[in-house]
Scaffold this motif. Sequence first.
Motif, short mmCIF file in Angstrom:
data_model
loop_
_atom_site.label_atom_id
_atom_site.label_comp_id
_atom_site.label_asym_id
_atom_site.label_seq_id
_atom_site.Cartn_x
_atom_site.Cartn_y
_atom_site.Cartn_z
N TYR A 92 0.82 -1.21 0.00
CA TYR A 92 0.00 0.00 0.00
C TYR A 92 0.86 1.26 0.00
O TYR A 92 0.55 2.23 -0.70
CB TYR A 92 -0.96 -0.01 1.19
CG TYR A 92 -1.94 1.14 1.16
CD1 TYR A 92 -2.93 1.20 0.19
CD2 TYR A 92 -1.86 2.17 2.09
CE1 TYR A 92 -3.83 2.25 0.15
CE2 TYR A 92 -2.75 3.23 2.05
CZ TYR A 92 -3.73 3.26 1.07
OH TYR A 92 -4.61 4.32 1.02
N MET A 93 1.94 1.25 0.75
CA MET A 93 2.82 2.42 0.77
C MET A 93 3.40 2.69 -0.61
O MET A 93 3.54 3.84 -1.01
CB MET A 93 3.96 2.23 1.78
CG MET A 93 3.54 2.41 3.21
SD MET A 93 4.92 2.50 4.39
CE MET A 93 5.97 1.15 3.92
N TYR A 94 3.73 1.63 -1.34
CA TYR A 94 4.25 1.83 -2.70
C TYR A 94 3.17 2.35 -3.64
O TYR A 94 3.46 3.14 -4.54
CB TYR A 94 4.90 0.57 -3.24
CG TYR A 94 6.32 0.40 -2.74
CD1 TYR A 94 7.29 1.36 -3.01
CD2 TYR A 94 6.68 -0.70 -1.98
CE1 TYR A 94 8.59 1.22 -2.55
CE2 TYR A 94 7.98 -0.84 -1.51
CZ TYR A 94 8.93 0.12 -1.79
OH TYR A 94 10.21 -0.01 -1.33
N GLU A 95 1.92 1.93 -3.44
CA GLU A 95 0.82 2.46 -4.24
C GLU A 95 0.60 3.95 -3.95
O GLU A 95 0.16 4.69 -4.81
CB GLU A 95 -0.48 1.71 -3.94
CG GLU A 95 -0.52 0.29 -4.44
CD GLU A 95 -1.74 -0.46 -3.92
OE1 GLU A 95 -2.70 0.18 -3.44
OE2 GLU A 95 -1.73 -1.71 -4.02
N GLN A 96 0.87 4.35 -2.72
CA GLN A 96 0.65 5.72 -2.25
C GLN A 96 1.97 6.35 -1.81
O GLN A 96 2.05 7.03 -0.79
CB GLN A 96 -0.34 5.72 -1.08
CG GLN A 96 -1.67 5.09 -1.37
CD GLN A 96 -2.51 5.95 -2.29
OE1 GLN A 96 -2.42 7.18 -2.27
NE2 GLN A 96 -3.32 5.33 -3.10
N GLN A 97 3.02 6.11 -2.58
CA GLN A 97 4.36 6.47 -2.16
C GLN A 97 4.52 7.95 -1.81
O GLN A 97 5.13 8.29 -0.80
CB GLN A 97 5.38 6.06 -3.21
CG GLN A 97 6.80 6.11 -2.70
CD GLN A 97 7.77 5.36 -3.58
OE1 GLN A 97 7.39 4.76 -4.59
NE2 GLN A 97 9.02 5.37 -3.20
N ASP A 98 4.00 8.83 -2.64
CA ASP A 98 4.15 10.26 -2.35
C ASP A 98 3.47 10.64 -1.04
O ASP A 98 4.02 11.41 -0.24
CB ASP A 98 3.58 11.12 -3.49
CG ASP A 98 4.47 11.12 -4.72
OD1 ASP A 98 5.66 10.74 -4.63
OD2 ASP A 98 3.96 11.51 -5.79
N ALA A 99 2.29 10.10 -0.79
CA ALA A 99 1.58 10.41 0.46
C ALA A 99 2.38 9.94 1.66
O ALA A 99 2.50 10.65 2.66
CB ALA A 99 0.19 9.78 0.46
N PHE A 100 2.98 8.74 1.57
CA PHE A 100 3.75 8.24 2.71
C PHE A 100 5.09 8.96 2.84
O PHE A 100 5.58 9.14 3.95
CB PHE A 100 3.89 6.72 2.64
CG PHE A 100 2.64 6.04 3.10
CD1 PHE A 100 2.36 5.90 4.45
CD2 PHE A 100 1.69 5.62 2.18
CE1 PHE A 100 1.17 5.33 4.88
CE2 PHE A 100 0.49 5.05 2.60
CZ PHE A 100 0.23 4.90 3.96
N LYS A 101 5.65 9.41 1.75
CA LYS A 101 6.86 10.22 1.82
C LYS A 101 6.53 11.53 2.57
O LYS A 101 7.29 11.98 3.42
CB LYS A 101 7.39 10.51 0.42
CG LYS A 101 8.68 11.26 0.37
CD LYS A 101 9.85 10.36 0.51
CE LYS A 101 11.13 11.13 0.22
NZ LYS A 101 12.25 10.28 -0.02
#
Length: 179
Positions: A103-112
Amino acid sequence: MIESAQSTQQSILQAGKKEFLAKGFQAASLRNIVKEAGVTTGAFYGYYKSKEELFDALVAQPYQTMMAQYIKAQQTFAALPPKEQLLSMGDISGECMNWIVEYMYEQQDAFKLLLCCAEGTRYEQFIHQMAEIEVTYTHQFMNVLSQLGQPVREIDSQLEHILISGMFAAFFEIIIHDM
């Protein structure tokens, strides 16, 4: 007209994400965001009340989805009968952590943004919040172990928090370092 409004909002979101990723929330400039988006400050305020509300628009849904999944995994494990908890220790949390990575990779910018740029927002304690949840459920599991007659060693609460926070910090390094 609706298409134009969506386009304007998308421009603001893109410009905000770019500015927050480059400078972090606190140093990000609303002036730079509106300039990059090609809108006036008044147009910005037509969509967002503040810089923090814009940041929230970029991270709230991924944050809530990930935290809900994490808490659900903790609750699912805690709801198992004691002996089953002992036998399946690590299974549910392992599956959850695999899901979180995907999920973090799908939403990478948000998690960054959450991990590197959230200082000054309600999300700045993201890792601390996860650590506190982990501590709570770890204590519940330790009680189950004691009830089953398993040896349980006491651990200093400060050390426990440090170790769990360190575990999560290490886990999130893949996003922090764009791996």
